[in-house]
Design a protein around this motif. Structure first.
Motif, PDB file in Angstrom:
ATOM      1  N   VAL A 240      35.306 -30.345  20.184  1.00  0.00           N
ATOM      2  CA  VAL A 240      34.995 -31.670  20.713  1.00  0.00           C
ATOM      3  C   VAL A 240      36.282 -32.499  20.738  1.00  0.00           C
ATOM      4  O   VAL A 240      37.097 -32.416  19.809  1.00  0.00           O
ATOM      5  CB  VAL A 240      33.939 -32.359  19.816  1.00  0.00           C
ATOM      6  CG1 VAL A 240      33.641 -33.765  20.283  1.00  0.00           C
ATOM      7  CG2 VAL A 240      32.665 -31.526  19.758  1.00  0.00           C
ATOM      8  N   TYR A 241      36.459 -33.299  21.786  1.00  0.00           N
ATOM      9  CA  TYR A 241      37.579 -34.231  21.805  1.00  0.00           C
ATOM     10  C   TYR A 241      37.398 -35.189  20.624  1.00  0.00           C
ATOM     11  O   TYR A 241      36.311 -35.741  20.415  1.00  0.00           O
ATOM     12  CB  TYR A 241      37.622 -35.016  23.117  1.00  0.00           C
ATOM     13  CG  TYR A 241      38.003 -34.175  24.302  1.00  0.00           C
ATOM     14  CD1 TYR A 241      39.319 -33.733  24.477  1.00  0.00           C
ATOM     15  CD2 TYR A 241      37.050 -33.827  25.255  1.00  0.00           C
ATOM     16  CE1 TYR A 241      39.660 -32.960  25.578  1.00  0.00           C
ATOM     17  CE2 TYR A 241      37.390 -33.053  26.355  1.00  0.00           C
ATOM     18  CZ  TYR A 241      38.695 -32.622  26.513  1.00  0.00           C
ATOM     19  OH  TYR A 241      39.038 -31.851  27.598  1.00  0.00           O
ATOM     20  N   SER A 242      38.462 -35.376  19.849  1.00  0.00           N
ATOM     21  CA  SER A 242      38.347 -36.129  18.594  1.00  0.00           C
ATOM     22  C   SER A 242      37.818 -37.550  18.778  1.00  0.00           C
ATOM     23  O   SER A 242      37.102 -38.055  17.910  1.00  0.00           O
ATOM     24  CB  SER A 242      39.690 -36.146  17.855  1.00  0.00           C
ATOM     25  OG  SER A 242      40.685 -36.733  18.666  1.00  0.00           O
TER      26      SER A 242
ATOM     27  N   GLU B 141      32.223 -38.457  16.392  1.00  0.00           N
ATOM     28  CA  GLU B 141      31.056 -39.064  15.732  1.00  0.00           C
ATOM     29  C   GLU B 141      29.863 -39.146  16.665  1.00  0.00           C
ATOM     30  O   GLU B 141      28.732 -38.854  16.268  1.00  0.00           O
ATOM     31  CB  GLU B 141      31.409 -40.443  15.165  1.00  0.00           C
ATOM     32  CG  GLU B 141      32.344 -40.386  13.976  1.00  0.00           C
ATOM     33  CD  GLU B 141      31.867 -39.448  12.868  1.00  0.00           C
ATOM     34  OE1 GLU B 141      30.675 -39.527  12.492  1.00  0.00           O
ATOM     35  OE2 GLU B 141      32.677 -38.647  12.380  1.00  0.00           O
ATOM     36  N   GLU B 142      30.105 -39.512  17.911  1.00  0.00           N
ATOM     37  CA  GLU B 142      29.010 -39.581  18.888  1.00  0.00           C
ATOM     38  C   GLU B 142      28.424 -38.192  19.153  1.00  0.00           C
ATOM     39  O   GLU B 142      27.206 -38.019  19.215  1.00  0.00           O
ATOM     40  CB  GLU B 142      29.515 -40.199  20.193  1.00  0.00           C
ATOM     41  CG  GLU B 142      28.443 -40.453  21.216  1.00  0.00           C
ATOM     42  CD  GLU B 142      28.980 -41.078  22.501  1.00  0.00           C
ATOM     43  OE1 GLU B 142      28.152 -41.349  23.383  1.00  0.00           O
ATOM     44  OE2 GLU B 142      30.212 -41.275  22.631  1.00  0.00           O
ATOM     45  N   TYR B 143      29.300 -37.196  19.260  1.00  0.00           N
ATOM     46  CA  TYR B 143      28.823 -35.829  19.470  1.00  0.00           C
ATOM     47  C   TYR B 143      27.958 -35.364  18.297  1.00  0.00           C
ATOM     48  O   TYR B 143      26.901 -34.759  18.496  1.00  0.00           O
ATOM     49  CB  TYR B 143      30.000 -34.851  19.660  1.00  0.00           C
ATOM     50  CG  TYR B 143      29.496 -33.438  19.769  1.00  0.00           C
ATOM     51  CD1 TYR B 143      29.074 -32.938  20.989  1.00  0.00           C
ATOM     52  CD2 TYR B 143      29.350 -32.639  18.630  1.00  0.00           C
ATOM     53  CE1 TYR B 143      28.534 -31.656  21.071  1.00  0.00           C
ATOM     54  CE2 TYR B 143      28.816 -31.373  18.716  1.00  0.00           C
ATOM     55  CZ  TYR B 143      28.413 -30.886  19.935  1.00  0.00           C
ATOM     56  OH  TYR B 143      27.863 -29.635  20.013  1.00  0.00           O
ATOM     57  N   LEU B 144      28.402 -35.644  17.080  1.00  0.00           N
ATOM     58  CA  LEU B 144      27.658 -35.224  15.895  1.00  0.00           C
ATOM     59  C   LEU B 144      26.251 -35.821  15.875  1.00  0.00           C
ATOM     60  O   LEU B 144      25.299 -35.158  15.462  1.00  0.00           O
ATOM     61  CB  LEU B 144      28.417 -35.588  14.618  1.00  0.00           C
ATOM     62  CG  LEU B 144      29.730 -34.831  14.392  1.00  0.00           C
ATOM     63  CD1 LEU B 144      30.453 -35.364  13.155  1.00  0.00           C
ATOM     64  CD2 LEU B 144      29.516 -33.335  14.302  1.00  0.00           C
TER      65      LEU B 144
ATOM     66  N   LYS C  27      36.561 -27.389   7.929  1.00  0.00           N
ATOM     67  CA  LYS C  27      37.155 -28.390   7.033  1.00  0.00           C
ATOM     68  C   LYS C  27      38.520 -28.839   7.530  1.00  0.00           C
ATOM     69  O   LYS C  27      38.851 -30.016   7.483  1.00  0.00           O
ATOM     70  CB  LYS C  27      37.273 -27.832   5.607  1.00  0.00           C
ATOM     71  CG  LYS C  27      35.961 -27.786   4.875  1.00  0.00           C
ATOM     72  CD  LYS C  27      36.162 -27.352   3.445  1.00  0.00           C
ATOM     73  CE  LYS C  27      34.832 -27.368   2.721  1.00  0.00           C
ATOM     74  NZ  LYS C  27      34.984 -27.042   1.300  1.00  0.00           N
ATOM     75  N   GLU C  28      39.318 -27.896   7.977  1.00  0.00           N
ATOM     76  CA  GLU C  28      40.686 -28.208   8.407  1.00  0.00           C
ATOM     77  C   GLU C  28      40.733 -28.868   9.780  1.00  0.00           C
ATOM     78  O   GLU C  28      41.680 -29.577  10.080  1.00  0.00           O
ATOM     79  CB  GLU C  28      41.544 -26.930   8.406  1.00  0.00           C
ATOM     80  CG  GLU C  28      41.723 -26.315   7.038  1.00  0.00           C
ATOM     81  CD  GLU C  28      42.461 -27.235   6.076  1.00  0.00           C
ATOM     82  OE1 GLU C  28      43.440 -27.892   6.490  1.00  0.00           O
ATOM     83  OE2 GLU C  28      42.039 -27.304   4.899  1.00  0.00           O
ATOM     84  N   ASN C  29      39.730 -28.599  10.613  1.00  0.00           N
ATOM     85  CA  ASN C  29      39.693 -29.193  11.956  1.00  0.00           C
ATOM     86  C   ASN C  29      38.246 -29.577  12.276  1.00  0.00           C
ATOM     87  O   ASN C  29      37.514 -28.807  12.904  1.00  0.00           O
ATOM     88  CB  ASN C  29      40.239 -28.209  12.987  1.00  0.00           C
ATOM     89  CG  ASN C  29      40.354 -28.833  14.361  1.00  0.00           C
ATOM     90  OD1 ASN C  29      39.890 -29.945  14.604  1.00  0.00           O
ATOM     91  ND2 ASN C  29      40.964 -28.104  15.280  1.00  0.00           N
ATOM     92  N   PRO C  30      37.807 -30.762  11.850  1.00  0.00           N
ATOM     93  CA  PRO C  30      36.409 -31.176  12.008  1.00  0.00           C
ATOM     94  C   PRO C  30      35.924 -31.249  13.458  1.00  0.00           C
ATOM     95  O   PRO C  30      34.726 -31.304  13.698  1.00  0.00           O
ATOM     96  CB  PRO C  30      36.361 -32.554  11.352  1.00  0.00           C
ATOM     97  CG  PRO C  30      37.586 -32.668  10.547  1.00  0.00           C
ATOM     98  CD  PRO C  30      38.596 -31.742  11.140  1.00  0.00           C
ATOM     99  N   SER C  31      36.846 -31.233  14.408  1.00  0.00           N
ATOM    100  CA  SER C  31      36.446 -31.247  15.820  1.00  0.00           C
ATOM    101  C   SER C  31      35.957 -29.883  16.294  1.00  0.00           C
ATOM    102  O   SER C  31      35.464 -29.756  17.409  1.00  0.00           O
ATOM    103  CB  SER C  31      37.605 -31.710  16.705  1.00  0.00           C
ATOM    104  OG  SER C  31      37.893 -33.057  16.439  1.00  0.00           O
ATOM    105  N   ARG C  32      36.105 -28.878  15.453  1.00  0.00           N
ATOM    106  CA  ARG C  32      35.596 -27.538  15.757  1.00  0.00           C
ATOM    107  C   ARG C  32      34.268 -27.334  15.031  1.00  0.00           C
ATOM    108  O   ARG C  32      34.223 -27.370  13.804  1.00  0.00           O
ATOM    109  CB  ARG C  32      36.598 -26.466  15.354  1.00  0.00           C
ATOM    110  CG  ARG C  32      37.813 -26.459  16.225  1.00  0.00           C
ATOM    111  CD  ARG C  32      38.693 -25.288  15.912  1.00  0.00           C
ATOM    112  NE  ARG C  32      39.883 -25.343  16.723  1.00  0.00           N
ATOM    113  CZ  ARG C  32      40.990 -24.683  16.454  1.00  0.00           C
ATOM    114  NH1 ARG C  32      41.052 -23.899  15.395  1.00  0.00           N
ATOM    115  NH2 ARG C  32      42.032 -24.783  17.245  1.00  0.00           N
TER     116      ARG C  32
ATOM    117  N   ASP D 242      36.041 -27.397  24.589  1.00  0.00           N
ATOM    118  CA  ASP D 242      35.897 -25.952  24.760  1.00  0.00           C
ATOM    119  C   ASP D 242      34.544 -25.509  24.206  1.00  0.00           C
ATOM    120  O   ASP D 242      34.069 -26.053  23.213  1.00  0.00           O
ATOM    121  CB  ASP D 242      37.024 -25.222  24.021  1.00  0.00           C
ATOM    122  CG  ASP D 242      37.077 -23.743  24.361  1.00  0.00           C
ATOM    123  OD1 ASP D 242      36.841 -23.371  25.532  1.00  0.00           O
ATOM    124  OD2 ASP D 242      37.348 -22.933  23.442  1.00  0.00           O
ATOM    125  N   LEU D 243      33.940 -24.517  24.866  1.00  0.00           N
ATOM    126  CA  LEU D 243      32.650 -23.979  24.436  1.00  0.00           C
ATOM    127  C   LEU D 243      32.654 -22.472  24.607  1.00  0.00           C
ATOM    128  O   LEU D 243      32.980 -21.960  25.680  1.00  0.00           O
ATOM    129  CB  LEU D 243      31.516 -24.587  25.269  1.00  0.00           C
ATOM    130  CG  LEU D 243      30.124 -23.959  25.110  1.00  0.00           C
ATOM    131  CD1 LEU D 243      29.596 -24.176  23.700  1.00  0.00           C
ATOM    132  CD2 LEU D 243      29.163 -24.542  26.132  1.00  0.00           C
TER     133      LEU D 243
END
Length: 154
Positions: A59-61, A65-68, A94-99, A134-135
């Protein structure tokens, strides 16, 4: 000195609360309290054409929050209301919360088709398209079919 309410008043209060809950149910379906008591719908068993999938999403950083929120909502509604959605378990790195990785299991191909046609999934899909960088949808083979996951909402 304050006296305890009488049994009559306690009973009257309980009746008023019960009638309020009934009225809310009649107007809006189930109340929040009832939803928690009802829990998830009865689940189907995994058929020979069942699907086990890892959905890997980046997800784009700026939209994380909106995606979550979208992901939480679609996962919860799917588990509570769709008999063929057996697992919907989302985690973040943990290291990259956007993944985000979501373990999804569907009782059958038909259950999956019903899921992606549902209004809650369509809301998620169309609401998050611009958020996803990316998906990757990766279907999996189960190594031990005797190992059954029990995914539920508290």
């Amino acid at each position: 000195m304050v006296k305890e309410p009488t049994i009559f008043l306690k009973s009257a209060f309980a009746i008023v609360m019960f009638l309020s809950a009934l009225q809310a149910t009649a107007q809006h379906g189930h109340t929040e309290m009832e939803k928690k008591e009802i829990g998830m719908c009865r689940k189907e068993t995994m058929a020979s054409d069942g699907i086990v999938r890892l959905s890997k999403i980046e997800v784009y950083s700026q939209f994380l929050e909106e995606y979550l929120e979208y992901a939480r909502e679609v996962g919860e509604i799917s588990l509570l209301t769709e008999p063929g959605v057996l697992t919907m378990y989302a985690v973040q790195e943990k290291e990259n919360p956007s993944r985000i990785t979501i373990l999804e299991t569907y009782a059958s191909k038909e259950a999956y088709e019903k899921h992606i046609a549902s209004s809650h999934f369509q809301k998620y899909k169309h609401g998050t398209l611009h958020m996803v960088k990316d998906l990757v949808l990766s279907d999996q083979n189960v190594i031990n079919p005797a190992n059954v996951l029990n995914n539920y909402i508290k």
